[in-house]
Design a protein around this motif. Structure first.
Motif, short mmCIF file in Angstrom:
data_model
loop_
_atom_site.label_atom_id
_atom_site.label_comp_id
_atom_site.label_asym_id
_atom_site.label_seq_id
_atom_site.Cartn_x
_atom_site.Cartn_y
_atom_site.Cartn_z
N ARG A 158 -1.86 9.66 -11.67
CA ARG A 158 -1.43 11.07 -11.60
C ARG A 158 -1.65 11.68 -10.23
O ARG A 158 -1.08 12.74 -9.93
N ASN A 159 -2.48 11.03 -9.41
CA ASN A 159 -2.68 11.51 -8.03
C ASN A 159 -1.69 10.89 -7.07
O ASN A 159 -1.75 11.15 -5.86
N GLY A 160 -0.81 10.02 -7.61
CA GLY A 160 0.20 9.41 -6.77
C GLY A 160 -0.32 8.20 -6.01
O GLY A 160 0.30 7.80 -5.03
N GLN A 161 -1.45 7.60 -6.45
CA GLN A 161 -2.08 6.54 -5.69
C GLN A 161 -2.17 5.25 -6.50
O GLN A 161 -2.10 5.24 -7.73
N ILE A 162 -2.34 4.13 -5.76
CA ILE A 162 -2.73 2.86 -6.35
C ILE A 162 -3.95 2.35 -5.58
O ILE A 162 -4.22 2.80 -4.45
N SER A 163 -4.69 1.40 -6.19
CA SER A 163 -5.89 0.86 -5.55
C SER A 163 -5.82 -0.65 -5.57
O SER A 163 -5.69 -1.26 -6.64
N SER A 172 -1.79 6.40 -1.17
CA SER A 172 -0.75 7.12 -1.90
C SER A 172 0.62 6.47 -1.66
O SER A 172 0.94 6.06 -0.55
N LEU A 173 1.42 6.39 -2.77
CA LEU A 173 2.80 5.92 -2.69
C LEU A 173 3.79 6.95 -3.22
O LEU A 173 5.01 6.72 -3.16
N ILE A 174 3.33 8.05 -3.78
CA ILE A 174 4.23 9.03 -4.39
C ILE A 174 5.17 9.61 -3.37
O ILE A 174 4.79 9.87 -2.21
N GLY A 175 6.44 9.77 -3.76
CA GLY A 175 7.45 10.33 -2.87
C GLY A 175 8.02 9.34 -1.90
O GLY A 175 8.88 9.69 -1.08
N LEU A 176 7.57 8.09 -1.97
CA LEU A 176 8.02 7.07 -1.02
C LEU A 176 9.30 6.42 -1.54
O LEU A 176 9.37 6.00 -2.70
N PRO A 177 10.36 6.32 -0.74
CA PRO A 177 11.55 5.60 -1.17
C PRO A 177 11.24 4.12 -1.35
O PRO A 177 10.41 3.55 -0.64
N VAL A 178 11.93 3.48 -2.29
CA VAL A 178 11.69 2.06 -2.56
C VAL A 178 11.93 1.21 -1.32
O VAL A 178 11.22 0.23 -1.08
N GLN A 179 12.90 1.60 -0.51
CA GLN A 179 13.21 0.80 0.67
C GLN A 179 12.06 0.76 1.68
O GLN A 179 12.01 -0.13 2.54
N ASP A 180 11.10 1.70 1.58
CA ASP A 180 9.97 1.73 2.50
C ASP A 180 8.70 1.16 1.88
O ASP A 180 7.63 1.21 2.49
N LEU A 181 8.78 0.60 0.63
CA LEU A 181 7.57 0.17 -0.06
C LEU A 181 6.91 -1.00 0.66
O LEU A 181 5.68 -1.01 0.88
N ASP A 182 7.67 -2.04 1.05
CA ASP A 182 7.08 -3.19 1.74
C ASP A 182 6.37 -2.77 3.03
O ASP A 182 5.25 -3.21 3.33
N ARG A 183 7.02 -1.92 3.79
CA ARG A 183 6.44 -1.49 5.07
C ARG A 183 5.13 -0.74 4.85
O ARG A 183 4.13 -0.98 5.56
N ALA A 184 5.11 0.16 3.82
CA ALA A 184 3.89 0.93 3.59
C ALA A 184 2.74 0.03 3.14
O ALA A 184 1.59 0.20 3.59
N LEU A 185 3.03 -0.97 2.28
CA LEU A 185 1.97 -1.87 1.82
C LEU A 185 1.46 -2.75 2.96
O LEU A 185 0.25 -3.02 3.08
N ARG A 186 2.36 -3.25 3.83
CA ARG A 186 1.92 -4.07 4.95
C ARG A 186 1.02 -3.27 5.88
O ARG A 186 0.03 -3.79 6.42
N SER A 187 1.37 -2.02 6.02
CA SER A 187 0.55 -1.17 6.91
C SER A 187 -0.86 -1.01 6.35
O SER A 187 -1.85 -1.10 7.10
N GLN A 188 -0.98 -0.78 5.04
CA GLN A 188 -2.30 -0.58 4.44
C GLN A 188 -3.11 -1.88 4.43
O GLN A 188 -4.31 -1.88 4.76
#
Length: 705
Positions: free
Chosen positions: A87-92, A100-116
């Motif tokens: 509910r906070n828009g996050q995964i662990s 946080s991943l909420i509001g992120l377009p699917v096309q940017d999911l790989d990039r955001a995970l690689r960054s983290q």
């Protein structure tokens, strides 16, 4: 785009309000007598609101609370796991942390995970997919069947939301559906594009909180008549043409007239306001602009053929044929083979498929019925003297019959009978199945067997009698027994069988009436119990007798009533032969027999001058014999009954001289108190069984047992 690996969450089935016809539907029904549907309303009958789970997730899909993200990492570190955005828009992710991943377009999911993950590890590979998607809540308002908030899959579209609400109501628009987001109009969806063209271009993906507005229906027209998609259509804008409306239903049907259609229009400036006009569905007529309230009726094409004549009846090919000026009957029927029906060849072809007698029907081999069906001419004997042309008198609008001689028209090409045909004529060829032909014109196959030089199936000549046929085929042998000749006729057999069926119905009716009367006359409890027992016994006996009676088949034999001295063909009656007749010439038997309530039910040696009294003396009568009902069944099929002769045994009947093959029948007494022989009681005597029903001694044995 990332693949979707599991089905989205389906919204609960909405409560759909029942719909009443709209005011315009009722208006059209009063005018046409038909309740036309709203075009496109059946699209929502399935009420499926779940998006297709096999489709890839669009790249612009926005991640939100409830979406499941599946992460796989390998290389410097190995990890695989599924994470639902909280509910906070996050995964662990273990050893990586919470982000946080909420509001992120699917096309940017790989990039955001690689960054983290890159903040903690190096030299790794990563793959991310979406599992179960979240559901979002949208609002469907206005003229829909179930307005209010509805949950749709996270990648749901306008159509999914409309399905969830049951679709537009009869009062709602299908062509001006609005999508609002954050108070702004972001799309207008026309369901007609999807239903009639398969275009989903405006079926946009929804986001949580979107509002779908179905406004009241716009201008409407009704289209009825000669088309499959008769319905109420909504006009998208003023100036919509006839062609545009018809295109939604598949265009102008082939079976509709294009030269003329009827348009009923409401014109408030006229009194009365309803007017009718004609328009064409071609050229400028198809561009005619329709108005709200119009009723367009497409007229069917005429069923008439412009260049055809019809040939029907006993012909090879009953069809419509192309007509040409100057065409005559002989052009339609150029040769005799055109009058041989397909049934004739079908019958001939079946001969090799069923050569032997039918094992399931013993009657077929015993009676020789299949032989006659295998030997003969066509099933339908043509009436060469009469055929008819049916022609429409267009001046009087009545049908005229023009008879002609078929043989003279087809074979002789006689101009007086070889009529000239007109377009629309119907030529009918008749057979003996349609009209009974005179005797001299009929083809009659007769079966002759027994003591004749050449037993077989013969074609009787016009008007030929039984003795004439027997003489023509060579007469009879020296062993022939003229008095015992059996002559059977199919038409007689059919009437006798009808008598049997009528008897069965009468027995069933009378038995039920008698049983009811017996029960009603019982008064004391003991009498009622006794009556019930008797009734049960009677019902069982009656049912058994009736069932046995149903198995009997008449033989169609006609009693020739010959003089006992008959020894030559001259003694035979001059019966004109018919189709299906059967003549059996037996050999002279050397015995007579006794049957029924006799002590010695047997055959006895015949000698000239032997009398009934001598047979009675040899056979003896049982205690339950009913001599008053005794009779002699003659070899020629006739009956000599005791009641027709004066005196008792020892009188006139006892002195009757029997002939070879005769049978003395002595029925049993009918005890009405203790014995329930309902069949015989209803028939009064056995002579009726033999004469009216066409049954022989075998039938008597069947009914007696």
């Amino acid at each position: 785009m990332l693949p979707q690996d599991s089905a989205p969450i389906a919204s609960p089935k909405p409560v759909i309000r029942p719909q009443l016809p709209s005011q315009f539907q009722r208006f059209v029904q009063e005018s046409t007598g038909k309740l036309l549907p709203i075009y496109g309303s059946d699209f929502f009958e399935s009420q499926q609101s779940t998006a297709d789970s096999t489709l890839p997730v669009p790249a612009e899909y926005i991640l939100g609370v409830g979406d499941e993200v599946r992460v796989q990492i390998w290389g410097a570190v190995d990890y695989s796991g599924s994470h639902t955005i909280d509910r906070n828009g996050q995964i662990s992710i273990p050893k990586v942390g919470t982000f946080s991943l909420i509001g992120l377009p699917v096309q940017d999911l790989d990039r955001a995970l690689r960054s983290q993950v890159g903040k903690v590890f190096t030299n790794f590979q990563l793959s991310a997919t979406l599992g179960r998607l979240k559901s979002i809540q949208v609002y469907v308002v206005g003229q829909v069947r179930a307005p209010g908030p509805h949950k749709v899959p996270g990648m749901g579209t306008v159509v999914n939301a409309l399905f969830a609400s049951g679709g537009p109501a009869n009062s709602g628009s299908m062509r001006n559906i609005q999508v609002k987001r954050a108070g702004r109009l972001i799309a207008v969806f026309d369901l007609y594009d999807l239903i009639s063209k398969g275009d989903k271009g405006q079926d946009i993906a929804l986001q949580a909180g979107d509002v779908i507005v179905v406004p009241p229906v716009g201008p409407r027209v009704a289209v009825t008549g000669a088309l499959d998609q008769a319905a109420i259509y909504e006009l998208k804008a003023t100036g919509t043409t006839v062609a545009e409306v018809l295109s939604s239903g598949g265009g102008v049907p082939t079976l509709a007239q294009t030269q003329k259609a009827l348009l009923e229009r409401i014109d408030a400036s006229q009194t009365p306001p309803r007017q009718v006009q004609e328009l064409s569905l071609q050229g400028d007529g198809s561009k005619y602009a329709l108005r709200d309230g119009d009723l367009l009726t497409l007229l069917p094409i005429s069923q008439a053929f412009g260049n055809a004549v019809t040939l029907q009846g006993a012909v090879a090919e009953p069809l419509r044929y192309r007509w040409a000026a100057g065409m005559r009957v002989s052009d339609l029927i150029p040769e005799r083979e055109a009058l041989i029906t397909a049934a004739y060849y079908k019958k001939k072809n079946l001969l090799v498929q069923n050569i032997g007698p039918d094992s399931r029907n013993p009657e077929s081999s015993r009676a020789g019925s299949k032989t006659l069906s295998r030997i003969g001419a066509t099933d339908e004997q043509i009436n060469w003297d009469y055929a008819v042309v049916e022609r429409l008198d267009k001046g009087q609008l009545v049908s005229r019959l023009i008879p002609f001689n078929l043989k003279k028209a087809v074979v002789d090409k006689d101009p007086a009978n070889n009529l000239e045909l007109l377009a629309g004529d119907v030529v009918t060829i008749l057979s003996h199945n349609d009209l009974r032909l005179p005797q001299e014109k009929q083809s009659r196959m007769v079966r002759v067997e027994g003591e004749v030089p050449a037993p077989g199936v013969y074609q009787a000549l016009p008007g030929e009698t039984m003795p004439q046929l027997l003489r023509r085929i060579g007469g009879i042998t020296a062993h022939a027994y003229v008095f015992g000749i059996e002559f059977s006729r199919e038409s007689v057999r059919q009437r006798q069988q009808e008598n049997i069926e009528a008897l069965i119905r009468r027995l069933e009716s009378q038995a039920q009436a008698q049983i009811s009367a017996t029960a009603a006359n019982s008064k004391s409890p003991e009498a009622v119990a006794q009556a019930q027992l008797v009734l049960q016994q009677q019902q069982a006996q009656l049912k058994a007798q009736i069932e046995r009676l149903k198995t009997l088949r008449s033989n169609g034999r006609m009693a020739l009533e010959l003089n006992t001295a008959a020894a030559t063909l001259a003694a035979l009656p001059s019966v004109v032969l018919e189709e299906g007749d059967r003549i059996v010439v037996p050999a002279t038997p050397s015995h007579v027999s006794a049957f029924g309530s006799v002590n010695n039910e047997n055959v006895f040696l015949y000698r000239p001058g032997k009398t009934v009294g001598e047979i009675v003396k040899s056979a003896g009568l049982t205690e339950d014999a009913e001599p008053d009902q005794a009779f002699v069944l003659r070899a020629d099929g006739s009956i000599v009954a005791r009641r027709d002769r004066s005196g008792f045994f020892g009188g006139g009947f006892e002195s009757v001289v029997v002939m070879p093959g005769d049978t003395l029948v002595v029925p049993a007494q009918i005890d009405r108190e203790s014995r329930y022989n309902f069949t015989v009681r209803a028939l009064k005597d056995w002579t009726q069984i033999l004469s009216n029903l066409g049954l022989g001694l075998a039938a008597i044995r069947t009914l007696r047992n």
